[in-house]
Design an enzyme around this catalytic site. Structure first.
Site, PDB file in Angstrom:
ATOM      1  N   TYR A   1     108.838  20.477 -42.413  1.00 56.28           N
ATOM      2  CA  TYR A   1     108.397  19.276 -43.139  1.00 56.28           C
ATOM      3  C   TYR A   1     108.787  18.007 -42.380  1.00 56.28           C
ATOM      4  CZ  TYR A   1     108.893  15.317 -46.344  1.00 56.28           C
ATOM      5  OH  TYR A   1     108.858  14.054 -46.896  1.00 56.28           O
TER       6      TYR A   1
ATOM      7  N   LYS B   1     106.538  15.100 -40.544  1.00 60.01           N
ATOM      8  CA  LYS B   1     106.590  13.671 -40.901  1.00 60.01           C
ATOM      9  C   LYS B   1     106.974  12.843 -39.666  1.00 60.01           C
ATOM     10  CE  LYS B   1     106.091  11.917 -44.448  1.00 60.01           C
ATOM     11  NZ  LYS B   1     104.875  11.442 -45.155  1.00 60.01           N
TER      12      LYS B   1
ATOM     13  N   THR C   1     109.900   9.376 -44.506  1.00 63.90           N
ATOM     14  CA  THR C   1     111.136   9.882 -45.097  1.00 63.90           C
ATOM     15  C   THR C   1     112.343   9.689 -44.187  1.00 63.90           C
ATOM     16  OG1 THR C   1     112.222  11.947 -45.746  1.00 63.90           O
ATOM     17  CG2 THR C   1     110.445  12.148 -44.183  1.00 63.90           C
ATOM     18  N   ASP C   2     113.522   9.644 -44.780  1.00 63.30           N
ATOM     19  CA  ASP C   2     114.752   9.572 -43.974  1.00 63.30           C
ATOM     20  C   ASP C   2     115.050  10.898 -43.278  1.00 63.30           C
ATOM     21  OD1 ASP C   2     115.529  11.044 -46.208  1.00 63.30           O
ATOM     22  OD2 ASP C   2     117.248   9.792 -46.711  1.00 63.30           O
ATOM     23  N   GLU C   3     114.344  11.969 -43.689  1.00 69.33           N
ATOM     24  CA  GLU C   3     114.633  13.284 -43.098  1.00 69.33           C
ATOM     25  C   GLU C   3     114.265  13.340 -41.617  1.00 69.33           C
ATOM     26  OE1 GLU C   3     113.690  16.775 -45.289  1.00 69.33           O
ATOM     27  OE2 GLU C   3     114.127  15.850 -47.211  1.00 69.33           O
TER      28      GLU C   3
HETATM   29  P1  NAD Z   1     104.025  14.917 -53.918  1.00 73.95           P
HETATM   30  O1  NAD Z   1     104.054  16.271 -53.306  1.00 73.95           O
HETATM   31  O2  NAD Z   1     104.496  14.737 -55.310  1.00 73.95           O
HETATM   32  O3  NAD Z   1     102.536  14.337 -53.868  1.00 73.95           O
HETATM   33  C1  NAD Z   1     101.708  14.480 -52.758  1.00 73.95           C
HETATM   34  C2  NAD Z   1     100.296  14.091 -53.155  1.00 73.95           C
HETATM   35  O4  NAD Z   1      99.469  14.175 -51.976  1.00 73.95           O
HETATM   36  C3  NAD Z   1      99.686  15.014 -54.209  1.00 73.95           C
HETATM   37  O5  NAD Z   1      98.997  14.248 -55.169  1.00 73.95           O
HETATM   38  C4  NAD Z   1      98.716  15.880 -53.410  1.00 73.95           C
HETATM   39  O6  NAD Z   1      97.598  16.342 -54.173  1.00 73.95           O
HETATM   40  C5  NAD Z   1      98.276  14.910 -52.314  1.00 73.95           C
HETATM   41  N1  NAD Z   1      97.818  15.619 -51.115  1.00 73.95           N
HETATM   42  C6  NAD Z   1      98.442  16.634 -50.465  1.00 73.95           C
HETATM   43  N2  NAD Z   1      97.685  17.046 -49.421  1.00 73.95           N
HETATM   44  C7  NAD Z   1      96.589  16.253 -49.403  1.00 73.95           C
HETATM   45  C8  NAD Z   1      95.442  16.168 -48.555  1.00 73.95           C
HETATM   46  N3  NAD Z   1      95.290  17.012 -47.529  1.00 73.95           N
HETATM   47  N4  NAD Z   1      94.512  15.237 -48.828  1.00 73.95           N
HETATM   48  C9  NAD Z   1      94.650  14.381 -49.868  1.00 73.95           C
HETATM   49  N5  NAD Z   1      95.688  14.420 -50.721  1.00 73.95           N
HETATM   50  C10 NAD Z   1      96.648  15.348 -50.483  1.00 73.95           C
HETATM   51  O7  NAD Z   1     104.814  13.996 -52.904  1.00 73.95           O
HETATM   52  P2  NAD Z   1     105.774  12.741 -53.199  1.00 73.95           P
HETATM   53  O8  NAD Z   1     107.128  13.240 -53.464  1.00 73.95           O
HETATM   54  O9  NAD Z   1     105.104  11.847 -54.160  1.00 73.95           O
HETATM   55  O10 NAD Z   1     105.790  12.068 -51.748  1.00 73.95           O
HETATM   56  C11 NAD Z   1     104.795  11.117 -51.386  1.00 73.95           C
HETATM   57  C12 NAD Z   1     105.062  10.655 -49.966  1.00 73.95           C
HETATM   58  O11 NAD Z   1     106.359  10.086 -49.893  1.00 73.95           O
HETATM   59  C13 NAD Z   1     105.038  11.771 -48.915  1.00 73.95           C
HETATM   60  O12 NAD Z   1     104.436  11.277 -47.761  1.00 73.95           O
HETATM   61  C14 NAD Z   1     106.506  12.083 -48.685  1.00 73.95           C
HETATM   62  O13 NAD Z   1     106.708  12.570 -47.374  1.00 73.95           O
HETATM   63  C15 NAD Z   1     107.125  10.711 -48.875  1.00 73.95           C
HETATM   64  N6  NAD Z   1     108.528  10.691 -49.333  1.00 73.95           N
HETATM   65  C16 NAD Z   1     108.904  11.373 -50.455  1.00 73.95           C
HETATM   66  C17 NAD Z   1     110.211  11.267 -50.919  1.00 73.95           C
HETATM   67  C18 NAD Z   1     110.679  11.979 -52.164  1.00 73.95           C
HETATM   68  O14 NAD Z   1     111.865  11.934 -52.470  1.00 73.95           O
HETATM   69  N7  NAD Z   1     109.817  12.609 -52.927  1.00 73.95           N
HETATM   70  C19 NAD Z   1     111.130  10.468 -50.226  1.00 73.95           C
HETATM   71  C20 NAD Z   1     110.704   9.801 -49.067  1.00 73.95           C
HETATM   72  C21 NAD Z   1     109.400   9.888 -48.651  1.00 73.95           C
HETATM   73  O1  DAU Z   2     115.143  12.538 -48.255  1.00 77.01           O
HETATM   74  C1  DAU Z   2     113.818  12.364 -48.625  1.00 77.01           C
HETATM   75  C2  DAU Z   2     113.201  13.697 -48.982  1.00 77.01           C
HETATM   76  O2  DAU Z   2     113.756  14.077 -50.226  1.00 77.01           O
HETATM   77  C3  DAU Z   2     111.689  13.665 -49.041  1.00 77.01           C
HETATM   78  O3  DAU Z   2     111.165  13.386 -47.779  1.00 77.01           O
HETATM   79  C4  DAU Z   2     111.138  15.022 -49.530  1.00 77.01           C
HETATM   80  O4  DAU Z   2     109.730  14.931 -49.687  1.00 77.01           O
HETATM   81  C5  DAU Z   2     111.778  15.330 -50.864  1.00 77.01           C
HETATM   82  O5  DAU Z   2     111.343  16.603 -51.299  1.00 77.01           O
HETATM   83  C6  DAU Z   2     113.289  15.300 -50.749  1.00 77.01           C
HETATM   84  O6  DAU Z   2     113.764  16.395 -49.921  1.00 77.01           O
HETATM   85  P1  DAU Z   2     115.053  17.271 -50.306  1.00 77.01           P
HETATM   86  O7  DAU Z   2     114.930  18.566 -49.624  1.00 77.01           O
HETATM   87  O8  DAU Z   2     116.292  16.491 -50.118  1.00 77.01           O
HETATM   88  O9  DAU Z   2     114.792  17.405 -51.911  1.00 77.01           O
HETATM   89  P2  DAU Z   2     114.957  18.662 -52.908  1.00 77.01           P
HETATM   90  O10 DAU Z   2     114.799  18.118 -54.285  1.00 77.01           O
HETATM   91  O11 DAU Z   2     114.124  19.813 -52.500  1.00 77.01           O
HETATM   92  O12 DAU Z   2     116.488  19.073 -52.712  1.00 77.01           O
HETATM   93  C7  DAU Z   2     117.549  18.149 -52.930  1.00 77.01           C
HETATM   94  C8  DAU Z   2     118.857  18.871 -52.568  1.00 77.01           C
HETATM   95  O13 DAU Z   2     119.090  19.895 -53.549  1.00 77.01           O
HETATM   96  C9  DAU Z   2     118.826  19.585 -51.227  1.00 77.01           C
HETATM   97  O14 DAU Z   2     120.113  19.481 -50.625  1.00 77.01           O
HETATM   98  C10 DAU Z   2     118.544  21.030 -51.582  1.00 77.01           C
HETATM   99  C11 DAU Z   2     119.185  21.192 -52.946  1.00 77.01           C
HETATM  100  N1  DAU Z   2     118.520  22.154 -53.870  1.00 77.01           N
HETATM  101  C12 DAU Z   2     117.180  22.021 -54.080  1.00 77.01           C
HETATM  102  C13 DAU Z   2     116.519  22.870 -54.936  1.00 77.01           C
HETATM  103  C14 DAU Z   2     115.022  22.762 -55.163  1.00 77.01           C
HETATM  104  C15 DAU Z   2     119.269  23.110 -54.543  1.00 77.01           C
HETATM  105  O15 DAU Z   2     120.506  23.211 -54.358  1.00 77.01           O
HETATM  106  N2  DAU Z   2     118.605  23.946 -55.394  1.00 77.01           N
HETATM  107  C16 DAU Z   2     117.270  23.892 -55.613  1.00 77.01           C
HETATM  108  O16 DAU Z   2     116.732  24.737 -56.387  1.00 77.01           O
END
Ligand code: NAD
Ligand code: DAU
Length: 361
Positions: free
Chosen positions: A163, A167, A136-138
């Site tokens: 988190y 990562k 992630t970019d975080e």
């Molecule tokens: P998600 O939470 O939707 O899915 C995570 C999946 O991993 C689920 O299916 C869960 O059952 C599985 N999992 C969790 N713990 C596990 C374990 N111990 N063993 C096996 N499986 C397990 O997450 P996502 O949003 O699809 O993110 C996927 C990946 O991408 C993550 O590594 C996250 O850090 C990264 N990422 C997400 C975003 C985003 O915007 N969602 C952006 C950048 C990177």
């Molecule tokens: O940048 C990549 C990341 O993006 C991934 O690594 C994470 O897995 C993914 O969850 C996401 O993180 P964020 O924290 O940016 O996503 P989230 O959807 O939780 O929140 C997006 C923005 O919205 C953040 O600034 C917090 C705000 N927010 C979120 C929720 C859930 C609100 O204002 N209200 C809310 O109820």
């Protein structure tokens, strides 16, 4: 035929990636999806894939060394694409340990098992084996609200939430394997994804669902935080292109050059729902800016994320294809057409999660 081991394939990005890969390669590849099925894992996301002969689901925890070793022993794995993680920042603030366990220990187990399976007696690795760690970019921390600074692959790590710290630790483990063993891996650091199958704890599906139900739309702080949104299919394509065309050992940032303030996202969702819902749909009357409710800010809330995707464009040839205007409409349409999927997500444990997370805000 290449065999993929995908971890976390029942989650949001993992399931979209599996769909993308079968659309692209059809019967030329085989995918083994290893997922523990936490609250975020949902096999319904892969219903249409289930019958395929070249797809196998294995329910396993990535921290379970024996289970993962068995998958490698029973299959000649060519590619690992490692998505499995605890992914929600708010949950990590309440319960950091599970993030360290899955994201750090789980990644270590994945690396170790792949190394064990792929390493030759002279310490080199079997030809053509590749491991891609999805991050992630975080990990880079927070940017100032200046519209001109960006995250590059060379930006120093500065994670703030449990988190992102977990990562970052997992990224360093992958880098350590690359440096120490010349392990054949890549890391991708991506910005915020949106699209179908995203669990409604995350901003976009949460707002869609609450608006349709006439529930308050919780905006953390002043709503001016900025995220860089990428349509999930573009991310899936980027991962595949990095794995096939990237240089082993390298990190690539993936982002859409699409910065939006949270409040803009929420207003766009409301406008799009108004546009897409027919007048005859009773939910249309619920959709209103009056639902916007400013609540207590997220602890340690990062102000701005923005990726400069220059390296992946130049070295891999990847560019995002989906504009935000097109992507958000497609996404909202998907949620409107999959109301039952949403209902199942928000039944049971979700209600308790929502009450706990939002009650004191
Ligand atoms: P998600 O939470 O939707 O899915 C995570 C999946 O991993 C689920 O299916 C869960 O059952 C599985 N999992 C969790 N713990 C596990 C374990 N111990 N063993 C096996 N499986 C397990 O997450 P996502 O949003 O699809 O993110 C996927 C990946 O991408 C993550 O590594 C996250 O850090 C990264 N990422 C997400 C975003 C985003 O915007 N969602 C952006 C950048 C990177
Ligand atoms: O940048 C990549 C990341 O993006 C991934 O690594 C994470 O897995 C993914 O969850 C996401 O993180 P964020 O924290 O940016 O996503 P989230 O959807 O939780 O929140 C997006 C923005 O919205 C953040 O600034 C917090 C705000 N927010 C979120 C929720 C859930 C609100 O204002 N209200 C809310 O109820």
């Amino acid at each position: 035929m290449r065999t993929y081991l995908v971890t976390g394939g029942a989650g949001f990005i993992g399931s979209n990636y599996i769909h993308y890969m079968f659309r692209k390669y059809d019967n030329e590849i085989r995918i083994i999806n290893v997922d523990k099925l936490t609250y975020a894992g949902n096999l319904e996301n892969l219903k249409d894939i289930e019958g395929r002969e070249n797809y196998t689901f294995v329910k396993a925890d990535i921290t379970d060394k024996e289970a993962i070793r068995k998958v490698f022993a029973e299959n000649d794995i060519d590619r690992v694409v490692h998505f499995a993680a605890e992914s929600h920042v708010d949950r990590s603030i309440k319960e950091p340990e599970v993030f360290v366990n899955t994201n750090v220990m789980g990644t270590c187990v994945m690396l170790n098992c792949a190394k064990e399976a792929w390493e030759l007696p002279d310490g080199s690795f079997k030809e053509g084996k590749k491991f891609l760690h999805v991050s992630t970019d975080e990990v880079y921390g927070s940017l100032p609200d200046d519209g001109t600074s960006y995250f590059y692959e060379t930006t120093p790590y500065c994670p703030h939430s449990p988190y992102s710290a977990s990562k970052a630790s997992s990224d360093f483990l992958v880098k350590a394997y690359i440096d120490t063993y010349h392990f054949p891996a890549n890391i991708t650091n991506c910005s915020n994804n949106y699209g179908p199958y995203q669990f409604p704890e995350k901003l976009i599906p949460l707002i869609i669902n609450n608006a349709l139900n006439g529930k308050a739309l919780p905006v953390y702080g002043d709503g001016m935080n900025i995220r860089d949104w990428l349509y999930v299919d573009d991310h899936a394509k980027g991962i595949d292109m990095v794995q096939e065309n990237g240089k082993l050992g390298e990190t690539y940032n993936i982002g859409g050059h699409n910065e939006r303030r949270n409040i803009q996202i929420i207003k766009t969702i409301l406008e799009t729902l108004q546009e897409l819902l027919p007048d005859s749909d009773p939910r249309k009357a619920n959709v209103s800016e009056d639902l916007i409710t400013y609540v207590a800010d997220r602890k340690g809330h990062d102000k701005r994320y923005a990726i400069a995707p220059d390296k992946i464009r130049k070295e891999v040839g990847w560019e995002p294809e989906t504009t935000f205007e097109v992507g958000i409409k497609k996404t909202i349409k998907w949620y409107l057409e999959h109301q039952e999927w949403m209902e199942r997500c928000i039944s049971g444990d979700y209600q308790k999660y929502y009450e706990d997370m939002y009650k004191n805000r």
